[in-house]
Scaffold this active site. Structure first.
Site, PDB file in Angstrom:
ATOM      1  N   ASP A 368       0.625  -1.466  -0.107  1.00 35.57           N
ATOM      2  CA  ASP A 368       0.262  -0.080   0.208  1.00 35.57           C
ATOM      3  C   ASP A 368       0.807   0.970  -0.460  1.00 35.57           C
ATOM      4  OD1 ASP A 368      -2.753   1.697   0.158  1.00 35.57           O
ATOM      5  OD2 ASP A 368      -2.101   1.316   2.112  1.00 35.57           O
ATOM      6  N   ASP A 557      -0.967  -0.810   6.206  1.00 37.35           N
ATOM      7  CA  ASP A 557      -1.142   0.005   7.178  1.00 37.35           C
ATOM      8  C   ASP A 557      -2.173   0.861   8.066  1.00 37.35           C
ATOM      9  OD1 ASP A 557      -1.184   2.211   6.167  1.00 37.35           O
ATOM     10  OD2 ASP A 557      -0.117   3.474   8.096  1.00 37.35           O
TER      11      ASP A 557
END
Length: 660
Positions: A368, A557
């Site tokens: 990501d 995260d």
């Protein structure tokens, strides 16, 4: 540096039902602690007892062997003589074997050892046979020495994980009605004020309301550089307060705090078994009956043909001693345990030994972008003024954005923090999607995007920098622009290069960000491909497409990463800033935010698997060799014992390398 908005920190994984040691009330906590201590004490006593047994049995065995050489007694007298050291070292093993038989688990290693040694003791009474008393005692003695090695090794790998256990704080200083009380952390409620003195461990997660200090976070992140904190910063349990007095308002209960979650995670990691471990269990179930059957055949068939029963029974017993699989049964789980411990020392928490198998075979790594490859923090990266200087441009923009809560406004205010001047700001008007116009010292200042510039009639210009461009106009005249972007982590491109070195075929970046921003970051960090402007659901479908290329790890995260973390073969959460949801869903948690730790995790996993394989081949190879020698009678009981215990000791020592 911990930024204010790092609100989602490392509240580690695992639901809290099984916080067996994260007690619910004070007295229970002490009992639990005492229990742990007591258990530790028992283990030490046991170890000492074993050493005493081994030494006394060795002395008695030597004495008995000397007597046997110098005298001419009857066989049964020698038997009694050797039974003393035999029972000193072998009593436990015989007892375990008998219990196993009663419970229907006949084919344990204790049983194999007992049969082989009792057989060796009995052989001497057969017509035309030599007595084997010393060898029987020796087998038992060596078996105990092997067990002792295994315990030492296991103790060491447990220690490597228990260095995490040292982070559990025993007390908290809570402030109630102006007085400070020392209580166990589970008695502190959320929202209470706790005082943390220099040198104390932080007992619970919270926000600093008074004081500045630096924190030693090595127990959580593996990072040795202290982090400085001040009023308003988040603080995590398990850190050690180094120099200042801090007052903290707690935000989580003890059972929900970072420390408890981590301890829970580590305890459960040891329980979840690896494929290679379960392979051993299956292996033993099939292997042992085959070996016992073969041993019986070796003893009976040639005995029937030649009539030399004693010789062939002895060879059958040898066969049993050699084929005992303890080297495998002990060393493989130990290797995995060592791997988990070694990784946790580096700030990489792996939630179970089964994941070591998967990690070692990772082919694709998907990242990501925000908070993983980048800091997730907006900041001013370039200032291009026209007809005024840099400082003046930032000054005006910061004043206009003074009351906005937008991340971009915060970035502008951080770039020009000195707000205490005599500027007068009036008539602030915010237009959603355009920007803000305000009156600063009588001038109308417009701060926003190109649409706002067109609205006030200023001739704006584009910028070649990547990021969000903030245009500024004064009284309708163009004054320049400021570039704000999310900073790429220093470690990102190095981390991706390391992954390629480690043999990962493909690195991919997924992001919800704009195409041009994504392209710039992808080029800078060196990923093979990227996909931009994705919603969380799109990320899942991208990952599903990539799953075809082999084992896939996803690194994220944010809260929106939880579904993707679950869908990937291995979900890796960036711990220190990771949200709870991401950490619950992940299989591996990186306690600091360095992408290079991913390659390190893969390397540790590969090394662990390699050591486990070495042990399997070493054990099987030496055993086969001695078995082949045993059938024509070239091997003695001493060699058989070495093949079993010696290999176990070598395998255990090899398994210890996984800790490094």
């Amino acid at each position: 540096m911990i930024h204010e908005h790092h609100h989602h920190h490392e509240n580690e994984c695992c639901s809290h039902e099984h916080h067996h040691e994260n007690e619910c009330c004070g007295h229970e906590h002490h009992h639990e602690h005492g229990h742990e201590h007591h258990h530790h004490h028992e283990e030490e006593e046991e170890g000492r007892g074993r050493i005493i047994k081994i030494i006394s049995a060795t002395v008695l065995l030597i004495v008995a062997a000397i007597i046997e050489r110098k005298t001419a007694w009857a066989d049964w007298q020698y038997l009694l003589l050797f039974l003393v050291p035999y029972l000193i070292v072998g009593w436990e093993t015989l007892k375990e074997a008998a219990e196993g038989l009663l419970e229907g688990e006949a084919l344990s290693e204790d049983f194999l050892m007992s049969i082989a040694t009792i057989g060796a003791l009995a052989i001497g009474f057969m017509p035309g046979a030599e007595t084997q008393f010393p060898e029987a005692v020796f087998v038992m003695l060596f078996f105990q020495i092997g067990e002792m090695f295994e315990e030492v090794a296991e103790g060491r790998s447990r220690k490597s994980i228990s260095h995490l256990m040292d982070i559990r704080p025993d007390t908290a200083n809570v402030e109630r009605d102006g007085e400070i009380f020392k209580v166990t952390p589970d008695m502190v409620k959320v929202g209470e004020i706790i005082v943390i003195r220099p040198g104390e461990k932080v007992p619970m997660d919270g926000v600093i309301i008074e004081g500045t200090s630096s924190l030693d976070t090595v127990a959580l992140t593996g990072e040795s550089v202290p982090r400085s904190v001040q009023k308003g910063d988040e603080i995590l349990s398990g850190c050690v307060n180094l120099n200042g007095l801090l007052k903290v308002r707690t935000t989580k209960e003890f059972a929900e705090s970072t420390v408890s979650k981590i301890l829970d995670l580590v305890e459960n990691a040891a329980e979840s078994k690896s494929r290679s471990e379960s392979f051993i269990t299956k292996f033993a179930r099939i292997y042992t009956p085959i070996v016992v059957g073969l041993a019986v055949l070796v003893a009976v068939i040639p005995g029937l043909i030649t009539g030399e029963w004693a010789t062939w029974i002895y060879r059958g017993l040898l066969f049993l001693v050699v084929s005992c699989p303890c080297a495998l049964v002990i060393s493989v789980p130990l290797t995995f345990f060592g791997g988990l411990g070694g990784a946790s020392r580096k700030g990489i928490l792996i939630k179970g030994s089964n994941l070591i198998d998967k990690l070692a075979g990772v082919k694709t790594v998907v990242f990501d972008k925000t908070g993983t490859l980048t800091e997730g923090v907006f900041q001013v990266t370039a200032v291009h003024p026209q007809e005024i200087d840099n400082n003046e441009l930032l000054h005006l923009a910061a004043h206009v954005e003074r009351h906005s809560t937008h991340p971009i406004a915060m970035a502008l205010r951080n770039a020009y923090p000195d707000e205490q001047d005599d500027c007068v700001i009036t008539d602030v008007q915010e237009t959603a999607g355009h920007g803000i116009i305000a009156n600063v010292n009588g001038k109308s200042v417009a701060v926003g995007n190109s649409k706002l510039m067109e609205k006030v009639g200023a001739e704006w210009r584009p910028c070649h920098h990547h990021g969000t461009i903030i245009q500024v106009a004064i009284d309708g005249k163009y004054a320049g622009h400021i570039v704000i972007s999310d900073r790429i982590k220093e470690d990102s491109s190095y981390g991706i290069a390391l992954l390629k070195d480690a043999g990962v075929n493909k690195t991919v970046m997924l992001t919800g960000d704009q195409e041009h921003v994504a392209a710039a970051v992808a080029a800078k960090v060196g990923v093979d491909e990227y996909h931009a402007q994705l919603l969380p659901a799109d990320k899942v479908s991208e990952v599903e497409k990539l799953l075809k290329n082999g084992t896939l790890a996803f690194v994220g995260d944010g809260i929106n990463d939880a579904p993707v973390l679950t869908r990937a073969d291995i979900g890796i959460a960036m711990g220190a800033l990771g949200s709870d949801a991401a950490i619950e869903a992940a299989d591996v948690v990186l306690m600091d935010d360095k992408p290079s730790k991913i390659a390190l995790a893969v390397k540790i996993a590969r090394r662990t698997i390699r050591i486990a394989k070495e042990n399997i081949w070493l054990a099987i190879g030496i055993k086969v060799l001695v078995l082949l020698l045993a059938i024509p009678g070239l091997a003695t009981m001493w060699m058989a014992v070495f093949a079993d215990v010696g290999v176990t000791v070598l395998a255990v020592l090899n398994a210890m390398r996984a800790l490094k």
